[in-house]
Design a protein around this motif. Structure first.
Motif, mmCIF file in Angstrom:
data_model
loop_
_atom_site.group_PDB
_atom_site.id
_atom_site.type_symbol
_atom_site.label_atom_id
_atom_site.label_comp_id
_atom_site.label_asym_id
_atom_site.label_seq_id
_atom_site.Cartn_x
_atom_site.Cartn_y
_atom_site.Cartn_z
ATOM 1 N N VAL A 106 0.845 -1.200 0.000
ATOM 2 C CA VAL A 106 0.000 0.000 0.000
ATOM 3 C C VAL A 106 0.880 1.250 0.000
ATOM 4 C CG1 VAL A 106 -1.627 1.336 1.401
ATOM 5 C CG2 VAL A 106 -1.957 -1.130 1.119
ATOM 6 N N SER A 107 1.861 1.255 0.864
ATOM 7 C CA SER A 107 2.701 2.448 0.979
ATOM 8 C C SER A 107 3.478 2.699 -0.311
ATOM 9 C CB SER A 107 3.591 2.288 2.212
ATOM 10 O OG SER A 107 4.913 2.418 1.917
ATOM 11 N N ILE A 110 1.067 4.064 -3.069
ATOM 12 C CA ILE A 110 0.662 5.471 -2.890
ATOM 13 C C ILE A 110 1.848 6.406 -3.123
ATOM 14 C CG2 ILE A 110 -0.306 7.153 -1.251
ATOM 15 C CD1 ILE A 110 -1.907 4.881 0.010
ATOM 16 N N MET A 136 -3.344 8.176 3.460
ATOM 17 C CA MET A 136 -4.135 7.043 3.974
ATOM 18 C C MET A 136 -5.219 7.556 4.925
ATOM 19 S SD MET A 136 -1.306 4.017 4.480
ATOM 20 C CE MET A 136 -2.466 2.764 5.038
ATOM 21 N N LEU A 141 -8.034 4.894 5.111
ATOM 22 C CA LEU A 141 -7.364 3.582 5.126
ATOM 23 C C LEU A 141 -6.553 3.474 6.408
ATOM 24 C CD1 LEU A 141 -5.511 2.644 1.794
ATOM 25 C CD2 LEU A 141 -7.042 1.190 3.130
ATOM 26 N N ARG A 157 -11.247 -1.266 0.090
ATOM 27 C CA ARG A 157 -9.936 -0.744 0.530
ATOM 28 C C ARG A 157 -9.020 -0.549 -0.670
ATOM 29 N NH1 ARG A 157 -10.631 -4.350 5.274
ATOM 30 N NH2 ARG A 157 -11.405 -2.967 6.910
ATOM 31 N N ARG A 158 -9.123 -1.465 -1.638
ATOM 32 C CA ARG A 158 -8.283 -1.295 -2.840
ATOM 33 C C ARG A 158 -8.675 -0.008 -3.559
ATOM 34 N NH1 ARG A 158 -8.461 -7.244 -3.831
ATOM 35 N NH2 ARG A 158 -10.206 -6.914 -5.248
ATOM 36 N N ILE A 161 -7.087 2.889 -2.064
ATOM 37 C CA ILE A 161 -5.690 3.089 -2.520
ATOM 38 C C ILE A 161 -5.718 3.853 -3.855
ATOM 39 C CG2 ILE A 161 -3.485 2.025 -3.169
ATOM 40 C CD1 ILE A 161 -4.322 -0.496 -1.708
ATOM 41 N N ARG A 165 -3.923 7.403 -4.487
ATOM 42 C CA ARG A 165 -2.928 7.632 -5.558
ATOM 43 C C ARG A 165 -3.343 8.814 -6.433
ATOM 44 N NH1 ARG A 165 0.274 3.051 -7.736
ATOM 45 N NH2 ARG A 165 -0.335 3.736 -9.794
#
Ligand code: ADP
Ligand code: SF4
Ligand code: MG
Length: 323
Positions: A106-107, A110, A136, A141, A157-158, A161, A165
């Motif tokens: 995730v990190s 992003i 986030m 998130l 949750r996706r 993300i 982004r």
């Protein structure tokens, strides 16, 4: 004071060359979106919504027309200037899963646009972590997912993300291409609420693409209904739901379940052939499926006309149908 125009699209066309001829995916589209507002773009699968969104962002160069963003035609921009502009104009996809690298956490996902656009150096780990954490939080998130991989997260949750982004570069304008279509209904509402909150908070302007009219009802200021590359109706969201004019819009609306027992709109089932978008003949492209079609509907192009102030429709028999 007049509202500020952020985007104006004029006579936009995107044709694809195919072995059978020219496919008119987007055929002479015109619209304006004011700053901080949302234009809903609605129509069945294959009518050209994604192509329109991609053409507006110049992810695919249009065949002709103008895309005027903040007063300048960006179709005339050279590559370097266009790269700068990418920060201001972003895309949120239907299925973030396919646009997310399965090997990125995730990190990392992003942080990626920040690094690529040179906003924060890859070496400045502390600044990247700080910005990722902020983003986030912004999209709701939980920090515990920071090292998770996309396949470990659910669709909602996706999509958060994907939104983080898109927001990372602090854009002004976002094309949202069916951003909730792949989600369960309960999660759809959460994501739509998030997008509305972010719009207010950050003054964002959206072009919101969907095949489902009910999704854009509360979100859009204006709505454009597309059929086989063309705009068949365009007006405020309130006007569209209060008085849909085009037979195709009426069919789309009748398919939405309503809670109101006093509403007696009959369900219109669309039958007949969908005509081909390849080298289409002049006339109404909906004629093969329209219960009102006569010879008046074929042979000549049907222009978009202002039936009521601010309410545009392209139908040769509109006065007879609504008399
Ligand atoms: N790269 C391409 N080459 C040829 N035809 C395409 C291409 N992309 C889209 N199309 C065609 O353009 C039309 C519009 O597609 P699309 O914009 O994806 O519609 P929507 O997003 O409304 O489902 C369809 O007929 C599709 O097959
Ligand atoms: S122009 Fe004719 S075929 Fe097209 S929507 Fe109007 S009545 Fe139907
Ligand atoms: Mg699409």
């Amino acid at each position: 004071m007049q509202n500020e125009k952020l985007l104006e699209v004029r006579h936009l066309k995107k044709y694809f060359s195919t072995p059978r001829g020219q496919l008119h995916a987007v055929d002479d589209i015109n619209f304006v979106i004011e700053k901080g507002k949302t234009l809903g773009v609605v129509g069945e699968s294959g009518c050209g919504k994604s192509t329109l969104g991609r053409a507006v962002l110049r992810l695919q160069d249009p065949t002709s027309g103008e895309v005027i963003f903040q007063g300048e035609d960006i179709l005339k921009y050279k590559a370097a200037k266009m790269k700068q502009l990418k920060k201001d104009m972003q895309l949120i996809f239907q299925d973030p899963f396919s646009s997310l690298n399965p090997r990125m956490t995730v990190s990392q996902a992003i942080a990626f646009p920040l690094i690529i656009q040179g906003v924060i150096s890859q070496k400045d780990k502390a600044a990247l972590d700080k910005r990722v954490n902020e983003l986030m939080d912004l999209v709701g998130l939980a920090q515990r997912f920071v090292n998770s991989y996309p396949h470990e997260l659910d669709g909602g949750r996706r999509q958060r993300i994907g939104i983080a982004r898109a927001l990372s570069l602090q854009p002004k304008f976002i094309v949202c291409d069916e951003p909730v279509s792949a989600l369960d209904v309960s999660i759809q509402a959460q994501i739509l609420n998030l997008m509305q909150d972010l719009q207010k908070e950050m003054g964002l302007t959206y072009m919101f693409i969907t095949h489902d009219l009910s999704v854009v009802k509360h979100l859009s200021n204006d709505i454009m209904v597309m059929y086989l590359g063309m705009m068949v109706e365009y007006c405020s969201s309130d006007a569209l739901f209060a008085k849909p004019l085009h037979p195709y819009t009426r069919a789309l609306l009748s398919a939405i379940p309503v809670a109101d027992p006093d509403c007696h709109m009959e369900r219109v089932i669309l039958r007949g052939e969908i005509s081909s978008p390849i080298d289409p003949k002049p006339g109404c492209r909906f004629a093969g499926r329209c219960i009102y079609a006569t010879e008046a509907c074929v042979g000549e192009e049907i222009p978009l006309t202002e039936y009521e102030p601010g309410h545009f429709v392209a139908c040769a028999r509109i006065n007879e149908i609504h008399s």
